[in-house]
Scaffold this active site. Structure first.
Site, PDB file in Angstrom:
ATOM      1  N   TYR A 169      -3.981   7.716  -7.279  1.00 32.19           N
ATOM      2  CA  TYR A 169      -3.152   6.857  -6.416  1.00 32.19           C
ATOM      3  C   TYR A 169      -3.752   6.724  -5.017  1.00 32.19           C
ATOM      4  O   TYR A 169      -3.906   5.621  -4.492  1.00 32.19           O
ATOM      5  CB  TYR A 169      -1.747   7.448  -6.348  1.00 32.19           C
ATOM      6  CG  TYR A 169      -0.718   6.532  -5.731  1.00 32.19           C
ATOM      7  CD1 TYR A 169      -0.341   5.345  -6.361  1.00 32.19           C
ATOM      8  CD2 TYR A 169      -0.090   6.858  -4.525  1.00 32.19           C
ATOM      9  CE1 TYR A 169       0.630   4.517  -5.808  1.00 32.19           C
ATOM     10  CE2 TYR A 169       0.874   6.038  -3.965  1.00 32.19           C
ATOM     11  CZ  TYR A 169       1.237   4.864  -4.609  1.00 32.19           C
ATOM     12  OH  TYR A 169       2.195   4.049  -4.053  1.00 32.19           O
ATOM     13  N   LYS A 226      -5.087   3.158  -3.382  1.00 37.25           N
ATOM     14  CA  LYS A 226      -4.443   2.530  -2.223  1.00 37.25           C
ATOM     15  C   LYS A 226      -5.389   2.510  -1.008  1.00 37.25           C
ATOM     16  O   LYS A 226      -5.333   1.584  -0.200  1.00 37.25           O
ATOM     17  CB  LYS A 226      -3.127   3.246  -1.885  1.00 37.25           C
ATOM     18  CG  LYS A 226      -2.038   3.084  -2.959  1.00 37.25           C
ATOM     19  CD  LYS A 226      -1.550   1.647  -3.111  1.00 37.25           C
ATOM     20  CE  LYS A 226      -0.318   1.576  -4.014  1.00 37.25           C
ATOM     21  NZ  LYS A 226       0.181   0.209  -4.232  1.00 37.25           N
ATOM     22  N   SER A 253       0.848  -1.179   0.000  1.00 35.68           N
ATOM     23  CA  SER A 253       0.000   0.000   0.000  1.00 35.68           C
ATOM     24  C   SER A 253       0.889   1.238   0.000  1.00 35.68           C
ATOM     25  O   SER A 253       2.003   1.206  -0.517  1.00 35.68           O
ATOM     26  CB  SER A 253      -0.910  -0.063   1.227  1.00 35.68           C
ATOM     27  OG  SER A 253      -1.763   1.034   1.254  1.00 35.68           O
TER      28      SER A 253
HETATM   29  P1  NDP Z   1       8.365   1.011  -9.474  1.00 36.47           P
HETATM   30  O1  NDP Z   1       7.647   1.987 -10.335  1.00 36.47           O
HETATM   31  O2  NDP Z   1       9.832   1.141  -9.297  1.00 36.47           O
HETATM   32  O3  NDP Z   1       8.036  -0.479  -9.943  1.00 36.47           O
HETATM   33  C1  NDP Z   1       6.696  -0.843 -10.178  1.00 36.47           C
HETATM   34  C2  NDP Z   1       6.642  -2.311 -10.510  1.00 36.47           C
HETATM   35  O4  NDP Z   1       5.275  -2.642 -10.773  1.00 36.47           O
HETATM   36  C3  NDP Z   1       7.449  -2.645 -11.759  1.00 36.47           C
HETATM   37  O5  NDP Z   1       8.018  -3.928 -11.636  1.00 36.47           O
HETATM   38  C4  NDP Z   1       6.371  -2.648 -12.837  1.00 36.47           C
HETATM   39  O6  NDP Z   1       6.671  -3.436 -13.979  1.00 36.47           O
HETATM   40  C5  NDP Z   1       5.221  -3.270 -12.053  1.00 36.47           C
HETATM   41  N1  NDP Z   1       3.962  -3.089 -12.752  1.00 36.47           N
HETATM   42  C6  NDP Z   1       3.324  -1.935 -13.066  1.00 36.47           C
HETATM   43  N2  NDP Z   1       2.232  -2.190 -13.799  1.00 36.47           N
HETATM   44  C7  NDP Z   1       2.185  -3.543 -13.962  1.00 36.47           C
HETATM   45  C8  NDP Z   1       1.310  -4.421 -14.634  1.00 36.47           C
HETATM   46  N3  NDP Z   1       0.245  -3.981 -15.314  1.00 36.47           N
HETATM   47  N4  NDP Z   1       1.564  -5.755 -14.588  1.00 36.47           N
HETATM   48  C9  NDP Z   1       2.640  -6.225 -13.912  1.00 36.47           C
HETATM   49  N5  NDP Z   1       3.517  -5.441 -13.280  1.00 36.47           N
HETATM   50  C10 NDP Z   1       3.296  -4.111 -13.303  1.00 36.47           C
HETATM   51  O7  NDP Z   1       7.637   1.092  -8.053  1.00 36.47           O
HETATM   52  P2  NDP Z   1       8.161   0.660  -6.591  1.00 36.47           P
HETATM   53  O8  NDP Z   1       9.028  -0.524  -6.697  1.00 36.47           O
HETATM   54  O9  NDP Z   1       8.634   1.873  -5.915  1.00 36.47           O
HETATM   55  O10 NDP Z   1       6.767   0.279  -5.911  1.00 36.47           O
HETATM   56  C11 NDP Z   1       6.395  -1.044  -5.545  1.00 36.47           C
HETATM   57  C12 NDP Z   1       5.119  -0.956  -4.723  1.00 36.47           C
HETATM   58  O11 NDP Z   1       5.353  -0.152  -3.561  1.00 36.47           O
HETATM   59  C13 NDP Z   1       3.958  -0.302  -5.475  1.00 36.47           C
HETATM   60  O12 NDP Z   1       2.763  -0.964  -5.172  1.00 36.47           O
HETATM   61  C14 NDP Z   1       3.954   1.126  -4.921  1.00 36.47           C
HETATM   62  O13 NDP Z   1       2.688   1.716  -5.016  1.00 36.47           O
HETATM   63  C15 NDP Z   1       4.396   0.895  -3.496  1.00 36.47           C
HETATM   64  N6  NDP Z   1       4.975   2.091  -2.861  1.00 36.47           N
HETATM   65  C16 NDP Z   1       6.182   2.621  -3.281  1.00 36.47           C
HETATM   66  C17 NDP Z   1       6.689   3.740  -2.653  1.00 36.47           C
HETATM   67  C18 NDP Z   1       8.009   4.336  -3.023  1.00 36.47           C
HETATM   68  O14 NDP Z   1       8.395   5.364  -2.405  1.00 36.47           O
HETATM   69  N7  NDP Z   1       8.762   3.799  -3.965  1.00 36.47           N
HETATM   70  C19 NDP Z   1       5.974   4.413  -1.545  1.00 36.47           C
HETATM   71  C20 NDP Z   1       4.722   3.783  -1.206  1.00 36.47           C
HETATM   72  C21 NDP Z   1       4.267   2.675  -1.837  1.00 36.47           C
HETATM   73  P3  NDP Z   1       7.020  -2.765 -15.439  1.00 36.47           P
HETATM   74  O15 NDP Z   1       8.509  -2.523 -15.422  1.00 36.47           O
HETATM   75  O16 NDP Z   1       6.592  -3.809 -16.394  1.00 36.47           O
HETATM   76  O17 NDP Z   1       6.233  -1.488 -15.541  1.00 36.47           O
END
Ligand code: NDP
Length: 244
Positions: free
Chosen positions: A166, A170, A149
């Site tokens: 967003y 969430k 989340s």
């Molecule tokens: P990134 O943007 O770095 O990575 C997102 C990931 O989700 C990628 O692997 C992407 O794959 C995948 N993804 C997106 N759309 C799809 C789809 N349709 N099918 C399959 N995979 C998909 O984000 P983070 O690693 O930072 O975030 C991971 C989680 O943590 C998320 O749920 C985010 O909301 C949450 N979060 C992150 C924060 C932060 O500060 N980074 C803060 C709070 C929450 P692809 O390369 O194919 O797009």
């Protein structure tokens, strides 16, 4: 813990989680899903035979049935211990005057609809794990679902407005976590929402104070310590509880 499935593992926190597991918890099966395998994920899986990469676009909900059949073959009769619904998207800085319906729908599909429907599809495997570890207390060693989340999904902590797609997706995911925790308590499956902190990934951006290894090691230490009293909670990577 024998088996873990994480969505969105080609980069960011998902990739960091796969890496952490290969170095620390070392489960016998790490199922790393992604839309397209990245070089880093590919190298990790070459060096660690417990990683299985599976291609899954989480918006392709029609593929979940076949996907679950494949996962059942991988985990066998021990079932799936831990599902981490990590894949996520964001549409940044969306003010009320600018927000578009497509942005709301896209965020909702990936961040809310997909985690609910994927959990539904994998539920028989989570139940199998809970049943085959009946001697263990409720927790990730037995069977658990962690929904990634965000603090931006907290209604109580919203002091700045905006971020409609967003925040709403969430907050809705958090509502799903709560319902899942109540529905699955009798099955001894633990469910929690997790805020990873503000982390330096493509989504978090370069100004984020936390790096991926710090967030991820906190996430897994927190997950490891979860017990029956924690099901249905909204937690931060460092184990502290957040307000809905
Ligand atoms: P990134 O943007 O770095 O990575 C997102 C990931 O989700 C990628 O692997 C992407 O794959 C995948 N993804 C997106 N759309 C799809 C789809 N349709 N099918 C399959 N995979 C998909 O984000 P983070 O690693 O930072 O975030 C991971 C989680 O943590 C998320 O749920 C985010 O909301 C949450 N979060 C992150 C924060 C932060 O500060 N980074 C803060 C709070 C929450 P692809 O390369 O194919 O797009």
């Amino acid at each position: 813990m024998r088996s873990v499935l994480i969505t969105g593992t080609n980069r960011g926190l998902g990739l960091g989680m796969v890496k952490y597991l290969t170095e620390h918890a070392k489960p016998s099966k790490i199922i790393a899903t992604c839309r397209k395998t990245s070089e880093e994920l590919s190298k990790l899986s070459e060096a660690n035979k417990n990683i299985t990469i599976m291609h899954l676009d989480v918006t392709n909900i029609g593929s979940y049935g076949e996907f679950a059949t494949q996962i059942a073959k991988i985990v066998g009769n021990q079932g799936l211990n831990l599902l981490i619904n990590n894949a996520g998207v964001t549409t940044k800085f969306t003010k009320l005057g600018l927000v578009k319906a497509e942005q709301l729908m896209d965020n909702l599909t990936v961040n809310t609809v997909a985690p609910i429907m994927l959990t539904k599809s994998l539920l028989p495997l989570l139940k199998q794990a809970a049943d085959s570890n009946s001697g263990l207390p409720m927790g990730a060693q037995r069977a658990a679902i962690v929904n990634m989340s965000s603090i931006l999904g907290s209604i109580a902590q919203n002091k700045d407005g905006g971020f409609y797609p967003y925040r709403c997706s969430k907050a809705a995911l958090n509502a799903a976590t709560k319902s899942m925790s109540l529905d699955l308590k009798k099955d001894m499956i633990l469910v929690a929402s997790m805020h990873p902190g503000w982390v330096n990934t493509d989504m978090g951006g370069k100004n984020a104070p936390l790096d991926v290894p710090t967030s991820v090691s906190g996430i897994f230490k927190t997950i490891d310590n979860l017990g029956e009293a924690d099901t249905g909670k909204f937690l931060q990577y460092d184990g502290s509880e957040l307000p809905w």
